[in-house]
Design a protein around this motif. Structure first.
Motif, mmCIF file in Angstrom:
data_model
loop_
_atom_site.group_PDB
_atom_site.id
_atom_site.type_symbol
_atom_site.label_atom_id
_atom_site.label_comp_id
_atom_site.label_asym_id
_atom_site.label_seq_id
_atom_site.Cartn_x
_atom_site.Cartn_y
_atom_site.Cartn_z
ATOM 1 N N ARG A 242 35.361 34.295 36.847
ATOM 2 C CA ARG A 242 36.159 33.377 36.039
ATOM 3 C C ARG A 242 35.660 33.327 34.604
ATOM 4 N NH1 ARG A 242 36.723 28.302 40.308
ATOM 5 N NH2 ARG A 242 38.181 29.338 41.745
ATOM 6 N N ARG A 243 34.336 33.315 34.422
ATOM 7 C CA ARG A 243 33.820 33.317 33.047
ATOM 8 C C ARG A 243 34.201 34.594 32.320
ATOM 9 N NH1 ARG A 243 29.120 30.962 35.553
ATOM 10 N NH2 ARG A 243 28.163 33.027 35.627
ATOM 11 N N ARG A 244 34.191 35.730 33.025
ATOM 12 C CA ARG A 244 34.579 36.979 32.383
ATOM 13 C C ARG A 244 36.049 36.957 31.988
ATOM 14 N NH1 ARG A 244 34.295 40.104 36.412
ATOM 15 N NH2 ARG A 244 32.013 40.297 36.368
ATOM 16 N N GLU A 245 36.904 36.388 32.853
ATOM 17 C CA GLU A 245 38.331 36.324 32.526
ATOM 18 C C GLU A 245 38.578 35.412 31.327
ATOM 19 O OE1 GLU A 245 40.142 35.047 36.080
ATOM 20 O OE2 GLU A 245 39.929 36.998 37.122
ATOM 21 N N ARG A 246 37.856 34.268 31.291
ATOM 22 C CA ARG A 246 38.068 33.380 30.137
ATOM 23 C C ARG A 246 37.573 34.039 28.851
ATOM 24 N NH1 ARG A 246 36.293 29.343 33.903
ATOM 25 N NH2 ARG A 246 34.186 29.479 33.029
ATOM 26 N N ARG A 247 36.468 34.761 28.929
ATOM 27 C CA ARG A 247 35.963 35.421 27.734
ATOM 28 C C ARG A 247 36.935 36.508 27.259
ATOM 29 N NH1 ARG A 247 31.532 36.563 29.611
ATOM 30 N NH2 ARG A 247 31.848 38.746 30.216
ATOM 31 N N GLN A 248 37.491 37.285 28.178
ATOM 32 C CA GLN A 248 38.460 38.300 27.790
ATOM 33 C C GLN A 248 39.724 37.680 27.216
ATOM 34 O OE1 GLN A 248 39.044 40.620 31.289
ATOM 35 N NE2 GLN A 248 37.016 41.614 31.200
ATOM 36 N N HIS A 249 40.144 36.564 27.792
ATOM 37 C CA HIS A 249 41.343 35.908 27.278
ATOM 38 C C HIS A 249 41.110 35.404 25.853
ATOM 39 C CE1 HIS A 249 45.088 33.717 27.273
ATOM 40 N NE2 HIS A 249 44.449 32.581 26.985
ATOM 41 N N GLY A 250 39.922 34.871 25.592
ATOM 42 C CA GLY A 250 39.627 34.422 24.236
ATOM 43 C C GLY A 250 39.579 35.558 23.240
ATOM 44 N N GLU A 251 39.053 36.706 23.627
ATOM 45 C CA GLU A 251 39.010 37.846 22.720
ATOM 46 C C GLU A 251 40.406 38.358 22.430
ATOM 47 O OE1 GLU A 251 34.694 39.452 24.384
ATOM 48 O OE2 GLU A 251 36.567 40.565 24.726
#
Length: 283
Positions: A242-251
């Motif tokens: 989930r943290r990886r998905e949120r980080r990718q979404h922010g980028e």
């Protein structure tokens, strides 16, 4: 007499070995007297457990001692498994000044749980050191030959002084207070295997029991909670994903703003076309 009664060159377990062993020990025949008849001789095994058996010692001046051990089931380690240690214990306890161990003859009594033949067995030890024996070999000796060896009849039973070991206590059910979170899941994992047609739990011929599916079906789900996991949350791998998905979404959102296409109407294709570099988390 040489170590191992002079039969080191013969193969153990062969007929020639057994015949030569009996013939060699019969050369020690002499009138003896039964000096010891211990119905509950106790000796410890290599693991520290105690075993019992009946011990008869026949001695005569200038001759080698003959020891006859008789055991029944339930007395600890069998005579066949602990012959080296039992014979060494008798040697050290009764004849510590002798340079050779006593002639060791054993008899295992048969019961409902064992299938040993009720015969006298002569045990020959190829390795002889002070109170330490090794490399045993077995040969059958008849009661008549044993009587000729010691010069008088030998008792073949366990003896009237035998005390059976106490019966093991019946298992008792005990309860212990524990947290509910430590208990297993209420639904057994085999329910899923039944539904999928697992070949180990489903009848033969049930659809879906192909061996190709066996590796997938044998995957057992994790029971209980992982260390550090709270109720209502995913495991460590789920939180990391989930943290990886949120980080990718922010980028992706940052890339869209740089090209003037931020907001809910931004073109997803334009966002995916931008190459992004991961942010440095050590700033």
């Amino acid at each position: 007499m040489p170590t191992g009664y002079g039969m080191i060159g013969l193969m153990k377990g062969s007929t020639r070995y057994a015949t030569a062993a009996v013939e060699a020990v019969l050369c020690l025949a002499a009138p003896r007297q039964r000096m010891v008849d211990d119905h509950m001789f106790r000796a410890r095994t290599a693991t520290g457990h105690e075993s019992t058996f009946r011990l008869q010692l026949f001695t005569a001046p200038g001759t080698r001692t003959v020891a006859v051990a008789t055991q029944t089931a339930g007395e600890g380690m069998f005579l066949a498994n602990g012959a080296e240690r039992f014979a060494a214990a008798v040697w050290e306890r009764h004849f510590p000044a002798d340079s050779q161990p006593p002639v060791w003859i054993q008899r295992q009594l048969r019961d409902m749980t064992t299938h040993f033949p009720e015969v006298f067995q002569l045990v020959i030890f190829a390795g002889v050191h002070p109170y330490r024996l090794s490399q045993p070999g077995w040969a059958t000796i008849t009661p008549e030959q044993l009587e000729d060896l010691v010069g008088l009849p030998v008792a073949t039973d366990r003896g009237t002084g035998y005390t059976p070991p106490p019966a093991e206590p019946e298992p008792q059910v005990s309860f212990e207070v524990t947290a509910v979170r430590r208990l297993a899941r209420p639904r057994p994992f085999r329910d899923r295997l039944h539904a999928l047609g697992h070949p180990l739990v489903a009848p033969v011929g049930t659809p879906g029991t192909s061996p190709a599916r066996l590796p997938y079906l044998l995957l057992v789900p994790r029971r209980g909670l992982a260390p550090g996991q709270r109720h209502g949350t995913g495991g460590p791998r789920t939180r990391t994903r989930r943290r990886r998905e949120r980080r990718q979404h922010g980028e992706l959102r940052l890339g869209a703003r740089r090209h003037g296409r931020s907001g809910p109407m931004a073109d997803p294709g334009a966002c995916h076309a931008v190459q992004h570099r991961p942010r440095n988390r050590c700033r």
